[in-house]
Design a protein around this motif. Structure first.
Motif, PDB file in Angstrom:
ATOM      1  N   MET A  31       0.829  -1.213   0.000  1.00 56.91           N
ATOM      2  CA  MET A  31       0.000   0.000   0.000  1.00 56.91           C
ATOM      3  C   MET A  31       0.859   1.256   0.000  1.00 56.91           C
ATOM      4  O   MET A  31       0.532   2.230  -0.694  1.00 56.91           O
ATOM      5  N   ILE A  32       1.965   1.249   0.748  1.00 55.42           N
ATOM      6  CA  ILE A  32       2.872   2.404   0.732  1.00 55.42           C
ATOM      7  C   ILE A  32       3.469   2.574  -0.667  1.00 55.42           C
ATOM      8  O   ILE A  32       3.541   3.695  -1.192  1.00 55.42           O
ATOM      9  N   TYR A  33       3.878   1.459  -1.261  1.00 58.49           N
ATOM     10  CA  TYR A  33       4.403   1.488  -2.636  1.00 58.49           C
ATOM     11  C   TYR A  33       3.364   2.093  -3.586  1.00 58.49           C
ATOM     12  O   TYR A  33       3.686   2.945  -4.421  1.00 58.49           O
ATOM     13  N   LEU A  37       3.777   5.571  -5.621  1.00 56.89           N
ATOM     14  CA  LEU A  37       3.697   5.515  -7.080  1.00 56.89           C
ATOM     15  C   LEU A  37       2.611   6.448  -7.610  1.00 56.89           C
ATOM     16  O   LEU A  37       2.827   7.188  -8.580  1.00 56.89           O
ATOM     17  N   ARG A  38       1.473   6.450  -6.953  1.00 59.72           N
ATOM     18  CA  ARG A  38       0.340   7.238  -7.445  1.00 59.72           C
ATOM     19  C   ARG A  38       0.529   8.730  -7.207  1.00 59.72           C
ATOM     20  O   ARG A  38       0.291   9.547  -8.097  1.00 59.72           O
ATOM     21  N   ALA A  44       0.202   4.512 -11.709  1.00 62.00           N
ATOM     22  CA  ALA A  44      -0.400   3.483 -10.870  1.00 62.00           C
ATOM     23  C   ALA A  44      -0.314   2.146 -11.583  1.00 62.00           C
ATOM     24  O   ALA A  44      -0.170   2.081 -12.801  1.00 62.00           O
ATOM     25  N   ASN A  45      -0.388   1.098 -10.815  1.00 63.13           N
ATOM     26  CA  ASN A  45      -0.469  -0.230 -11.408  1.00 63.13           C
ATOM     27  C   ASN A  45      -1.639  -0.974 -10.773  1.00 63.13           C
ATOM     28  O   ASN A  45      -2.098  -0.628  -9.698  1.00 63.13           O
ATOM     29  N   SER A  46      -2.108  -1.970 -11.469  1.00 59.60           N
ATOM     30  CA  SER A  46      -3.321  -2.644 -10.993  1.00 59.60           C
ATOM     31  C   SER A  46      -3.028  -3.761 -10.000  1.00 59.60           C
ATOM     32  O   SER A  46      -3.859  -4.065  -9.156  1.00 59.60           O
ATOM     33  N   GLY A 124      -5.243  -7.825 -12.415  1.00 56.09           N
ATOM     34  CA  GLY A 124      -3.910  -7.283 -12.147  1.00 56.09           C
ATOM     35  C   GLY A 124      -2.851  -8.327 -11.908  1.00 56.09           C
ATOM     36  O   GLY A 124      -1.731  -8.226 -12.410  1.00 56.09           O
ATOM     37  N   LEU A 125      -3.176  -9.350 -11.144  1.00 51.96           N
ATOM     38  CA  LEU A 125      -2.176 -10.353 -10.758  1.00 51.96           C
ATOM     39  C   LEU A 125      -2.081 -11.524 -11.725  1.00 51.96           C
ATOM     40  O   LEU A 125      -1.135 -12.303 -11.670  1.00 51.96           O
TER      41      LEU A 125
END
Length: 169
Positions: A31-33, A37-38, A44-46, A124-125
């Motif tokens: 979540m910190i990452y 990033l955002r 952002a990434n999914s 996403g994954l």
């Protein structure tokens, strides 16, 4: 018998707590990452949001089993506390057995959900959704195991209270 079962659940609870400690650390890191990033890089990434969500769901199901064992779920116990200890135990046994029956139905339908979701892939994954939905049957089994202990301990407490009544007369 109940002592051996409780020792087994003590070990299982230790594993659950280790799992929760590791997954909460991973979830917070992800979540910190995601926030960095955002908001710092406007990108952002999914996968990070998806991973944090599914870890949280697993953690809730595992923690629910620990809460069941400790009788720490949210409950209104004002009326129950008015009764004598033996009646309290009987109410606890009844409510716990009703919960086990409900969990049995939930287990059955959660297995069906896992089988149905096996062909779906997360966006996403890129992992089968059945991996994420497996938290339901896993959590349900853990809650049933801890609920059985609650019932057994309350039966033992009723037996102890009966012995006290007999010896006290």
């Amino acid at each position: 018998m109940i002592k051996a079962y409780s020792k087994f659940l003590d070990k299982l609870e230790t594993v659950e707590k280790i799992f929760l400690g590791i997954t909460v650390a991973i979830m917070v890191t992800v979540m910190i990452y995601q926030v960095i990033l955002r908001y710092c890089f406007a990108s952002a990434n999914s996968w990070s949001e998806e991973l944090a969500r599914y870890i949280f769901i697993y953690d809730v199901m595992i923690a629910a089993a620990i809460a069941t064992r400790k009788n720490a779920h949210l409950q209104v116990d004002f009326l129950i506390n008015l009764f004598k200890p033996k009646v309290k135990c009987l109410f606890t046994i009844g409510a716990t057995i009703a919960g086990i029956v409900f969990l049995g139905f939930l287990f059955k339908y959660s297995l069906t959900l896992c089988q149905t979701a096996a062909s779906n892939i997360s966006a996403g994954l890129k992992i089968s959704m059945s991996v994420f939905y497996a938290c339901m049957p896993i959590g349900v089994v853990l809650m049933i195991l801890t609920s059985i202990e609650v019932v057994l301990k309350n039966i033992a407490q009723i037996q102890a209270l009966n012995k006290e009544e007999v010896s006290g007369k």
